[in-house]
Structures are given as C-alpha cells and as structure tokens.
Design an enzyme around this catalytic site. Sequence first.
Site, PDB file in Angstrom:
ATOM      1  N   LEU A   1       0.815  -1.216   0.000  1.00  0.00           N
ATOM      2  CA  LEU A   1       0.000   0.000   0.000  1.00  0.00           C
ATOM      3  C   LEU A   1       0.845   1.262   0.000  1.00  0.00           C
ATOM      4  O   LEU A   1       0.399   2.302  -0.478  1.00  0.00           O
ATOM      5  CB  LEU A   1      -0.937   0.008   1.206  1.00  0.00           C
ATOM      6  CG  LEU A   1      -1.961  -1.130   1.277  1.00  0.00           C
ATOM      7  CD1 LEU A   1      -2.765  -1.041   2.567  1.00  0.00           C
ATOM      8  CD2 LEU A   1      -2.889  -1.086   0.063  1.00  0.00           C
ATOM      9  N   GLY A   2       2.045   1.180   0.559  1.00  0.00           N
ATOM     10  CA  GLY A   2       2.888   2.364   0.591  1.00  0.00           C
ATOM     11  C   GLY A   2       3.900   2.292   1.712  1.00  0.00           C
ATOM     12  O   GLY A   2       4.094   1.256   2.349  1.00  0.00           O
ATOM     13  N   ALA A   3       4.567   3.419   1.952  1.00  0.00           N
ATOM     14  CA  ALA A   3       5.581   3.496   2.993  1.00  0.00           C
ATOM     15  C   ALA A   3       5.501   4.862   3.644  1.00  0.00           C
ATOM     16  O   ALA A   3       5.031   5.833   3.052  1.00  0.00           O
ATOM     17  CB  ALA A   3       6.975   3.261   2.409  1.00  0.00           C
TER      18      ALA A   3
ATOM     19  N   MET B   1       7.394   5.452   9.611  1.00  0.00           N
ATOM     20  CA  MET B   1       7.576   4.331  10.542  1.00  0.00           C
ATOM     21  C   MET B   1       7.884   3.018   9.847  1.00  0.00           C
ATOM     22  O   MET B   1       8.438   2.110  10.448  1.00  0.00           O
ATOM     23  CB  MET B   1       6.320   4.155  11.402  1.00  0.00           C
ATOM     24  CG  MET B   1       6.183   5.192  12.492  1.00  0.00           C
ATOM     25  SD  MET B   1       4.786   4.821  13.584  1.00  0.00           S
ATOM     26  CE  MET B   1       5.326   3.254  14.281  1.00  0.00           C
TER      27      MET B   1
ATOM     28  N   VAL C   1       3.506  -0.350   4.599  1.00  0.00           N
ATOM     29  CA  VAL C   1       2.129  -0.766   4.847  1.00  0.00           C
ATOM     30  C   VAL C   1       1.700  -1.698   3.720  1.00  0.00           C
ATOM     31  O   VAL C   1       1.938  -1.418   2.535  1.00  0.00           O
ATOM     32  CB  VAL C   1       1.174   0.439   4.918  1.00  0.00           C
ATOM     33  CG1 VAL C   1      -0.229  -0.010   5.316  1.00  0.00           C
ATOM     34  CG2 VAL C   1       1.689   1.481   5.909  1.00  0.00           C
TER      35      VAL C   1
ATOM     36  N   LYS D   1       0.780  -2.472   8.972  1.00  0.00           N
ATOM     37  CA  LYS D   1       1.958  -1.607   9.023  1.00  0.00           C
ATOM     38  C   LYS D   1       3.077  -2.335   9.748  1.00  0.00           C
ATOM     39  O   LYS D   1       2.900  -2.820  10.864  1.00  0.00           O
ATOM     40  CB  LYS D   1       1.641  -0.306   9.751  1.00  0.00           C
ATOM     41  CG  LYS D   1       2.838   0.647   9.873  1.00  0.00           C
ATOM     42  CD  LYS D   1       2.518   1.877  10.699  1.00  0.00           C
ATOM     43  CE  LYS D   1       1.535   2.776   9.985  1.00  0.00           C
ATOM     44  NZ  LYS D   1       1.290   4.034  10.735  1.00  0.00           N
TER      45      LYS D   1
ATOM     46  N   ASP E   1      -1.187  14.244  14.128  1.00  0.00           N
ATOM     47  CA  ASP E   1      -0.751  14.302  12.729  1.00  0.00           C
ATOM     48  C   ASP E   1      -1.953  14.222  11.795  1.00  0.00           C
ATOM     49  O   ASP E   1      -1.929  13.507  10.793  1.00  0.00           O
ATOM     50  CB  ASP E   1       0.242  13.187  12.424  1.00  0.00           C
ATOM     51  CG  ASP E   1       1.031  13.443  11.130  1.00  0.00           C
ATOM     52  OD1 ASP E   1       1.110  14.615  10.714  1.00  0.00           O
ATOM     53  OD2 ASP E   1       1.559  12.482  10.549  1.00  0.00           O
TER      54      ASP E   1
END
Length: 333
Positions: free
Chosen positions: A22-24, A27, A30, A53, A150
Amino acid sequence: MLGELHERSPRQIGPYRLLARLGAGGMGEVFLGADTRPSPHAASGPPSLAAVKVVRADLLTAAGDDAFRDRFRREIATARAVEGRFTARLLAGDADAPAPWLATEYVAGPTLDRAVRECGPLPPETVRSLGLALVRALRGIHHARVLHRDLKPANVLLGAGGPRVIDFGIARDFGASTLTATGAMVGSPGYMSPEHVLGGRHVVSASDVFSLASVLCYAATGEGPFGTGPVAAVLYRVSQAEAQLDAVPVELRELIEDCLRPDPSARPDVIALETRLRDAGASDRIVWPDGVRSQVALYEGALADTVRAAGPVAGRLPTMPGASPVHSAQTVT
C-alpha cells in the site's frame, strides 16, 4: 493504489498473508493483508482484509529496542480503545515480533490529499459534511485519551462508507517531544498547530482542532492555510497563526478562522464544532462529487482484482470490506 510486493517484502506478518503493497511512511511499510485465521462467523468477527503496518528495523535501534517495544505496546493498547464510525479500527498488533506490526481496518479509496489533487477542491456542502465526520472521529480519539497529532489530508481516507481517519495514536512520536532521537520531525509542518511547533509536551486536544481546520481549508481550496516553501518558513507562519484564507468559501471561513486561533483555549471544542456544523447544514450522508466517486470505484476494482488473483486464503476467499453506496453530487438515492 495497490502495488506489487517487492522481492524483499515479507509474505506473512502474524496471521496476515500479504497480498499487495500500500505504501511506505516514516515508521515503515504498509501492506494489504488477508487474515488467515478461520472465521466461521465472519459477520461478527474482524474484517478479513487489513492494512498491515510493519515498523522499520532502524527505529528499534534509534529509540532503543526495549523502550521502543514498551511504548509501542502501550500505544497498541490505547489505540484499541478508539472507537467510532469514522476511524479505521485497530484489529491486531504485536510489539514483540522481530519487526513490530499492527493491522487496521482497510478502506478502499483515495486519501483526501490525492482526491483533491486529482479532482480539485470539494464543494462547500461536502466540506461541511466531511468536517462533521472528522469532528466525530476526533471525539472518539479524544474520548480514548489519545491525541492524533498528525491529522492531515494524507491521513484521511475517502471510502464508499464515508471518510476514515487513520494513524490515530500510533502516528505520534514514541517520545514526548517534537523531534525524535534521530532528529526527524514528528508531524507535518503545514498541518501542525503553533503549540506543536514548540514541542510535543505542549500538544493538547485543541491542537487536533487546529489541524482539522487546516485539513478543511485544503479540502475547500486545494491549498493548506500556511502555504508551501521551506519548512522553516512554513513553521514560522504556523507559529504565528498567519493563515491565508482568502480562497476559502465565505460560508466556511468563520468556522475555520475560529479553529485556527493562536490560543488553544480560544478554539471551539469538538462538541461545539459538531453543533455548529449541524446548524450550518452538514449531513450525516456525505455526497461525494463525481470525480471522487470514480476514484473510489477504481480502488474498489483494484481491490477486487487483487483478491481474485490471491485465490483462497486459509481455505476461503478473503471477504471484501462491506460498504454503503457511494452517492454522486448529482444523483443521490
């Protein structure tokens, strides 16, 4: 959207078989995961699909392995207490795994950031209803004694059932200050509050309200209230609450201005905001514009393709997340 797993990507995390990337983020990475545990009562059990994650190994070294895991363990327990229709529910997590991980409810849809970049600003009536949903998300988060810290367009997912706030609690620093041991900033400069700029110990629930207003400004105009440019310049404008709101539709401006007041105690709380948004006509049913509706459909199609390609997981096909219909701005049924 959904990406292929890299050669170095794990294939299994805890009970989750990983199907796509899904992405990065700061942290770690994901992934889309399918729960391999038997679920004879799928309707009452956890969703079969999750966003998983996985924490970067270097964070363990930078923060100290034991200290990081202890903090991560407490954050998982706290985030599990967050409930609400407009937050992505925490499903599972393991702070003691070789690479600590957590799994949250998966939402098939773009982030608010991407939706606005690709489709343009949302209509004022949609922004009001989005604001109502996000206020309710913050109420649930704060009720669990968690500060998001955030809230930004990239942490709001737009799905068929409405928006979902992600990364609550877990997204915050594992220490108490704005800078980590590695010197990385915790938070996104254009969506931080003045007190956040001063350091993590100054952050309060009203800080999330400040960030909420910045998110709504972006949704309505395509730009954050503090502009772009060098980080130091953006942070200075935030610290002075020098917001540029000329492009904000007049029917939204007063509410956003009130939430962007420099003094946290002068900002409306989430209860007052919910009342104001309802009085202004915010609806429980968000009417997505056609462009956003099309984006959601693309995500749902990609998810269906990935699930079909994965085949059976633990003897059964993954269950597609339930979703209510997506309504266009022109046709609401």
